[in-house]
Motif scaffolding. Sequence first.
Motif, PDB file in Angstrom:
ATOM      1  N   PRO A 167       0.824  -1.213   0.000  1.00  0.00           N
ATOM      2  CA  PRO A 167       0.000   0.000   0.000  1.00  0.00           C
ATOM      3  C   PRO A 167       0.858   1.264   0.000  1.00  0.00           C
ATOM      4  N   ASN A 168       0.369   2.257  -0.734  1.00  0.00           N
ATOM      5  CA  ASN A 168       1.049   3.546  -0.783  1.00  0.00           C
ATOM      6  C   ASN A 168       0.307   4.494   0.153  1.00  0.00           C
ATOM      7  N   THR A 169       0.587   4.360   1.450  1.00  0.00           N
ATOM      8  CA  THR A 169      -0.098   5.226   2.411  1.00  0.00           C
ATOM      9  C   THR A 169       0.913   5.873   3.331  1.00  0.00           C
ATOM     10  N   PHE A 170       0.569   7.067   3.785  1.00  0.00           N
ATOM     11  CA  PHE A 170       1.450   7.823   4.665  1.00  0.00           C
ATOM     12  C   PHE A 170       1.217   7.344   6.097  1.00  0.00           C
TER      13      PHE A 170
ATOM     14  N   GLY B 219       9.802   2.675  -2.935  1.00  0.00           N
ATOM     15  CA  GLY B 219       8.948   2.206  -4.025  1.00  0.00           C
ATOM     16  C   GLY B 219       7.694   3.027  -4.230  1.00  0.00           C
ATOM     17  N   VAL B 220       7.498   4.074  -3.426  1.00  0.00           N
ATOM     18  CA  VAL B 220       6.348   4.953  -3.649  1.00  0.00           C
ATOM     19  C   VAL B 220       6.554   5.668  -4.997  1.00  0.00           C
ATOM     20  N   PRO B 221       5.511   5.722  -5.844  1.00  0.00           N
ATOM     21  CA  PRO B 221       5.689   6.318  -7.169  1.00  0.00           C
ATOM     22  C   PRO B 221       5.985   7.815  -7.102  1.00  0.00           C
ATOM     23  N   LEU B 222       6.977   8.217  -7.862  1.00  0.00           N
ATOM     24  CA  LEU B 222       7.336   9.629  -7.954  1.00  0.00           C
ATOM     25  C   LEU B 222       7.361  10.033  -9.411  1.00  0.00           C
ATOM     26  N   VAL B 223       7.059  11.293  -9.644  1.00  0.00           N
ATOM     27  CA  VAL B 223       7.406  11.885 -10.932  1.00  0.00           C
ATOM     28  C   VAL B 223       8.360  13.016 -10.627  1.00  0.00           C
ATOM     29  N   GLU B 224       9.477  13.068 -11.364  1.00  0.00           N
ATOM     30  CA  GLU B 224      10.427  14.166 -11.200  1.00  0.00           C
ATOM     31  C   GLU B 224      10.293  15.088 -12.402  1.00  0.00           C
ATOM     32  N   ILE B 225      10.111  16.364 -12.130  1.00  0.00           N
ATOM     33  CA  ILE B 225       9.947  17.354 -13.186  1.00  0.00           C
ATOM     34  C   ILE B 225      11.158  18.268 -13.159  1.00  0.00           C
ATOM     35  N   VAL B 226      11.843  18.353 -14.274  1.00  0.00           N
ATOM     36  CA  VAL B 226      13.099  19.101 -14.330  1.00  0.00           C
ATOM     37  C   VAL B 226      12.946  20.274 -15.294  1.00  0.00           C
TER      38      VAL B 226
ATOM     39  N   MET C 163       2.765  19.693   1.090  1.00  0.00           N
ATOM     40  CA  MET C 163       4.172  20.045   1.279  1.00  0.00           C
ATOM     41  C   MET C 163       4.669  19.527   2.629  1.00  0.00           C
ATOM     42  N   GLU C 164       3.806  19.709   3.669  1.00  0.00           N
ATOM     43  CA  GLU C 164       4.247  19.378   5.022  1.00  0.00           C
ATOM     44  C   GLU C 164       4.446  17.875   5.212  1.00  0.00           C
ATOM     45  N   GLN C 165       3.856  17.059   4.336  1.00  0.00           N
ATOM     46  CA  GLN C 165       4.097  15.616   4.422  1.00  0.00           C
ATOM     47  C   GLN C 165       5.179  15.171   3.449  1.00  0.00           C
ATOM     48  N   GLY C 166       5.811  16.138   2.797  1.00  0.00           N
ATOM     49  CA  GLY C 166       6.884  15.794   1.874  1.00  0.00           C
ATOM     50  C   GLY C 166       6.383  15.182   0.579  1.00  0.00           C
ATOM     51  N   ASN C 167       5.090  15.374   0.252  1.00  0.00           N
ATOM     52  CA  ASN C 167       4.578  14.870  -1.027  1.00  0.00           C
ATOM     53  C   ASN C 167       5.241  15.579  -2.200  1.00  0.00           C
ATOM     54  N   VAL C 168       5.628  16.829  -1.983  1.00  0.00           N
ATOM     55  CA  VAL C 168       6.288  17.616  -3.030  1.00  0.00           C
ATOM     56  C   VAL C 168       7.608  18.123  -2.467  1.00  0.00           C
ATOM     57  N   ARG C 169       8.707  17.814  -3.156  1.00  0.00           N
ATOM     58  CA  ARG C 169      10.016  18.246  -2.664  1.00  0.00           C
ATOM     59  C   ARG C 169      10.796  18.873  -3.811  1.00  0.00           C
ATOM     60  N   ALA C 170      11.504  19.916  -3.510  1.00  0.00           N
ATOM     61  CA  ALA C 170      12.220  20.607  -4.588  1.00  0.00           C
ATOM     62  C   ALA C 170      13.720  20.632  -4.327  1.00  0.00           C
ATOM     63  N   ASP C 171      14.498  20.433  -5.400  1.00  0.00           N
ATOM     64  CA  ASP C 171      15.937  20.684  -5.358  1.00  0.00           C
ATOM     65  C   ASP C 171      16.137  21.947  -6.167  1.00  0.00           C
ATOM     66  N   VAL C 172      16.804  22.935  -5.582  1.00  0.00           N
ATOM     67  CA  VAL C 172      16.973  24.192  -6.311  1.00  0.00           C
ATOM     68  C   VAL C 172      18.422  24.400  -6.727  1.00  0.00           C
ATOM     69  N   ASN C 173      18.607  24.539  -8.030  1.00  0.00           N
ATOM     70  CA  ASN C 173      19.935  24.789  -8.598  1.00  0.00           C
ATOM     71  C   ASN C 173      20.075  26.284  -8.837  1.00  0.00           C
ATOM     72  N   VAL C 174      21.224  26.807  -8.464  1.00  0.00           N
ATOM     73  CA  VAL C 174      21.460  28.248  -8.628  1.00  0.00           C
ATOM     74  C   VAL C 174      22.872  28.461  -9.165  1.00  0.00           C
ATOM     75  N   SER C 175      23.000  29.376 -10.117  1.00  0.00           N
ATOM     76  CA  SER C 175      24.334  29.799 -10.531  1.00  0.00           C
ATOM     77  C   SER C 175      24.284  31.289 -10.840  1.00  0.00           C
ATOM     78  N   LEU C 176      25.444  31.892 -10.899  1.00  0.00           N
ATOM     79  CA  LEU C 176      25.537  33.310 -11.252  1.00  0.00           C
ATOM     80  C   LEU C 176      26.444  33.456 -12.462  1.00  0.00           C
ATOM     81  N   ARG C 177      26.201  34.485 -13.247  1.00  0.00           N
ATOM     82  CA  ARG C 177      27.126  34.811 -14.337  1.00  0.00           C
ATOM     83  C   ARG C 177      27.237  36.322 -14.415  1.00  0.00           C
ATOM     84  N   GLU C 178      28.314  36.771 -15.087  1.00  0.00           N
ATOM     85  CA  GLU C 178      28.603  38.201 -15.139  1.00  0.00           C
ATOM     86  C   GLU C 178      27.477  38.985 -15.809  1.00  0.00           C
TER      87      GLU C 178
END
Length: 493
Positions: free
Chosen positions: A33-36, A162-169, A205-220
């Motif tokens: 089962p996929n339950t929290f 094994g809980v199903p995830l979709v990753e959106i990039v 969000m508070e149950q971690g159903n949605v999690r984000a990795d944030v990439n940051v860079s700077l350029r001149e």
Amino acid sequence: MKYDDAIKKYDPVIGIEVHVELGTATKMFDAAPNTFGGGPNSNITPTSLGLPGSLPVVNAKGVEYAIRIGLALGCEIAESCRFARKNYFYPDVPKDFQTSQYDEPIAAEGSVEIELEDGTPFTIPIERAHMEEDAGKNTHVGGATGRIHGADHSLVDYNRAGVPLVEIVTHPITGTGERAAEVAAAYVRTLRDIFRAIGVSEAKMEQGNVRADVNVSLRESPDAPLGTRTETKNVNSFRSIERAVRFEIARQATVLEAGESVVQETRHFHEDTGETTSGRVKSDADDYRYFPEPDLVPIVPSRTWVAEIKESLPELPAQKRRRLTGEWGFSDLEMRDIVNAGLLEAIEDTVVAGAPAPAARKWWTGEVARLANQREIHPTALVTPAQVAALVALLADGKLNDRLAKEVLAGVADGEGEPAEVMSARGLEIVEDTGALEAAVDEAIAANPDVVEKIRGGKMQAIGALMGPIMKATRGQADAGKAKELILAKING
Ligand code: ADP
Ligand code: MG
């Protein structure tokens, strides 16, 4: 260097990876089962644990939800795609590889329209959306920070494995300038709303159903090549996303100003300090030794199925907002306030329950919001759309005036019952009984001869001085219009 200075000197580029847990009944590759929640290691099968001899089977609903997401983001859905093994050792991945997708994602090349809080629109280019499975959860015990460093021992719970995830990039997001941090947060908020609207996840969000990795860079400058990025992992609230981007921009600018280079690495965000700290150094060619998953056949979604799924997609939040703005005749600013206050659905449901849109808006953003704010809860936790619609109906029927309606609302909020019940129980209905009203008017006239004189002399605004005593005598329940009529009839008649 401060964020404001950093942003003047450098052009920020961000890239966001969002993981969403799908709300399927079972896991992605097995029947657990996929339950929290639930006791540790209770939602598992031999496949969840990767035990020898166990084999995965693809969850068709998981594939359907991934296609729903792809279509909602305007992506092309692959004619054929495969799963791949992403090999790495970590205790929460019992198979020693994560089943993911690599060079053949199910969905690619889309875009998402977002709007910042002040209404500025922005388009986020999507590179891909792919299916994968979540890892289990490690708990490190004994250390100060809950991280593995300094811990005595670690516990592992495979319920989430094994809980199903979709990753959106996203593709690298350029052109945000000083609004980079806001764009990052608004984008993830928009995705959260889309996931809920299309029914693929509760997206809490508070149950971690949605999690984000944030990439940051700077350029001149905007025409310079992309700078070196850092990837801040698992940032789990909109506010944290905004803070993490701000912090990284300021930090990287400080590094560059000192003549040093930004190190390509993963970083951790700390809620308490708002800072990020170094995780592990990560190269683009991380050696995950991806290879096609031999235990699963390729996924070949038929075009008819994809068309059916597309047909079944509901109106997306942005379209709905545009439609309702037109139907309700609100200004963009009014609509934005409603959306930012999280009241769009409540008002929509109140209108469906029969209230005119302006009245629904007035009560939700006014008195309901004020009472909710005092109690530090969301307005929708205080009263229901049906109750607000009932209150508005009592006002329209002339049974309540605004002041009495506020008292009724307070009673409803205190759980005293439905608006009509509270009105009767508290005796708040407008006094229709002309006998009582007449008595109050007579009394006020008798007690204020000077005011009566002024009214006779044509000073109509003096009527106000009689309304106070009349309202007092009727405990605020007099119909002001009727009282006025009576006063004039008695004085002039
Ligand atoms: P990884 O395997 O490192 O997580 P992904 O391709 O899954 O890599 O995600 C990388 C994210 O970082 C994408 O959103 C991408 O657009 C973004 N990105 C790539 N290069 C840069 C850069 N120089 N600056 C900011 N973001 C970047
Ligand atoms: Mg990634």
